[in-house]
Design a protein around this motif. Structure first.
Motif, PDB file in Angstrom:
ATOM      1  N   PRO A  85       0.815  -1.228   0.000  1.00 50.98           N
ATOM      2  CA  PRO A  85       0.000   0.000   0.000  1.00 50.98           C
ATOM      3  C   PRO A  85       0.841   1.267   0.000  1.00 50.98           C
ATOM      4  O   PRO A  85       0.455   2.270  -0.622  1.00 50.98           O
ATOM      5  N   TYR A  86       1.986   1.240   0.676  1.00 48.57           N
ATOM      6  CA  TYR A  86       2.867   2.409   0.670  1.00 48.57           C
ATOM      7  C   TYR A  86       3.433   2.636  -0.732  1.00 48.57           C
ATOM      8  O   TYR A  86       3.613   3.784  -1.167  1.00 48.57           O
ATOM      9  N   GLU A 115       0.801   4.358  -2.706  1.00 52.94           N
ATOM     10  CA  GLU A 115       0.659   5.731  -2.223  1.00 52.94           C
ATOM     11  C   GLU A 115       1.795   6.613  -2.749  1.00 52.94           C
ATOM     12  O   GLU A 115       1.555   7.740  -3.203  1.00 52.94           O
ATOM     13  N   GLU A 116       3.022   6.098  -2.717  1.00 50.47           N
ATOM     14  CA  GLU A 116       4.159   6.901  -3.167  1.00 50.47           C
ATOM     15  C   GLU A 116       4.076   7.174  -4.665  1.00 50.47           C
ATOM     16  O   GLU A 116       4.461   8.259  -5.128  1.00 50.47           O
ATOM     17  N   TYR A 174       1.359   7.598  -6.377  1.00 50.59           N
ATOM     18  CA  TYR A 174       0.384   8.672  -6.536  1.00 50.59           C
ATOM     19  C   TYR A 174       0.952  10.012  -6.104  1.00 50.59           C
ATOM     20  O   TYR A 174       0.610  11.059  -6.678  1.00 50.59           O
ATOM     21  N   GLU A 175       1.825  10.021  -5.102  1.00 48.68           N
ATOM     22  CA  GLU A 175       2.421  11.279  -4.675  1.00 48.68           C
ATOM     23  C   GLU A 175       3.381  11.821  -5.724  1.00 48.68           C
ATOM     24  O   GLU A 175       3.501  13.040  -5.893  1.00 48.68           O
TER      25      GLU A 175
END
Length: 268
Positions: free
Chosen positions: A43-44, A47-48, A50-51
Motif C-alpha cells: 500500500p505504501y 501511495e508513493e 500517486y504522490e
C-alpha cells in the motif's frame, strides 16, 4: 566500510541499498522495518506512486525529487525482502528492466528502422508484449492485467484487451445506450448487494465510454476532484468573510455560492 557508505552523502544507490539492508537486519535493524513483508509494504508503494503523480500534476518540481526518492525506496524495500528470501537482488531487478527496454525498442537498440510513426511504434510495443505474455503461458486474452491497478484503470485495460479480439461496441452510441440501461437497473435495485453490483456495472460502462472517447477516466475524475475542491474552498472563503462556516449555512446558500465560484472561474 558499511558505516562509511551509510554516512557518505554522495554514496548513491549502493548507499541506499546498504541503508535498507541495515534497517532490515534482524539483530540491529529497526523493529518496524523488520516486521514488514511484501503485502504490508505494497500500500505504501501505491501511495508513493500517486504522490509522484501529484507533484507532477501540480508542477511542484521542488518536491518531485523527494517524491521520486520515496518511490525508489519502495523498490529497494521490496528487493531487500526478496534478497533475504533468496528470490532476487537489486542487480536482477535493474538488469531485468534493462533487458525489457532493449527488447521492446528494436528500432533504437536493434536493426529495425526508426522511420515509423508513433502509432506504428505503439503497435510494435503491443506485439512484443503479446509475445512476452505468450512466453509466460498467459493464454487468456485478459491474463496479465494486474489485479492491483486502480479499478477504473484496470477496467479500461480489460476493455482494451477484449476489444483487440472484437468484443467491443462499434460506436459511442451503443455505449451510451448501455449507460442508460445500467442506470435504470441501478434505480430498480432493491437491496444493498444488488445496488453495489449495479453501481459497479455502471462505472464499468462509464469507463468504456471514456475509452471510446479517448478520455483517461482517472485523469478526468482527478480533474473533477480538483475542480470540486477549488469551488468548495471558494464557498468556505465566502462564508469565512462573514465569520461563518459551512455548518452555519444551508444547501440553498452554498449552492448559490457554488454557482458564483463557477461563474468566477469562467470569467477568469
Amino acid at each position: 566500510m558499511s558505516d562509511d557508505l551509510i554516512h557518505n552523502p554522495v554514496g548513491g544507490m549502493p548507499r541506499l541499498i546498504e541503508i535498507m539492508r541495515r534497517l532490515r537486519d534482524p539483530e540491529t535493524g529497526c523493529p518496524w522495518d523488520i516486521e514488514q513483508d511484501f503485502a504490508s509494504i505494497a500500500p505504501y508503494t501505491i501511495e508513493e506512486a500517486y504522490e509522484v503523480a501529484d507533484a507532477i500534476e501540480r508542477e511542484a518540481w521542488d518536491e518531485l525529487r523527494g517524491e521520486l526518492g520515496d518511490l525508489l525506496l519502495q523498490s529497494v524495500y521490496h528487493t531487500q525482502m526478496a534478497s533475504e528470501a533468496g528470490l532476487f537482488d537489486f542487480d536482477d531487478v535493474a538488469n531485468g528492466i534493462a533487458d525489457k527496454m532493449v527488447a521492446r525498442h528494436p528500432h533504437v537498440f536493434g536493426d529495425e528502422s526508426r522511420d515509423k510513426s508513433a502509432e506504428q511504434q505503439v503497435q510494435d510495443w503491443e506485439r512484443i508484449k503479446a509475445a512476452e505474455r505468450a512466453a509466460k503461458a498467459e493464454k487468456g486474452v485478459l491474463d496479465g492485467v494486474a489485479m492491483g491497478l486502480p479499478a477504473l484503470m484496470r477496467a479500461v485495460k480489460l476493455q482494451k484487451r477484449a476489444a483487440r479480439v472484437g468484443f467491443d461496441w462499434p460506436s459511442t452510441d451503443e455505449v451510451i445506450d448501455k449507460i442508460v440501461e445500467e442506470a435504470q437497473e441501478l434505480r430498480e435495485a432493491r437491496d444493498a448487494a444488488h445496488r453495489a453490483e449495479e453501481f459497479g456495472d455502471l462505472l464499468f460502462v462509464m469507463a468504456n465510454l471514456a475509452r471510446h472517447m479517448e478520455i483517461d477516466p482517472e485523469d478526468a475524475l482527478r480533474a473533477t476532484n480538483a475542480k470540486f475542491t477549488r469551488r468548495f474552498k471558494a464557498i468556505e472563503a465566502a462564508l469565512a468573510a462573514e465569520g461563518r462556516t459551512p455548518k452555519d449555512s444551508d444547501l440553498a446558500e452554498m449552492d448559490a455560492l457554488w454557482d458564483a465560484a463557477k461563474d468566477a472561474e469562467k470569467r477568469g
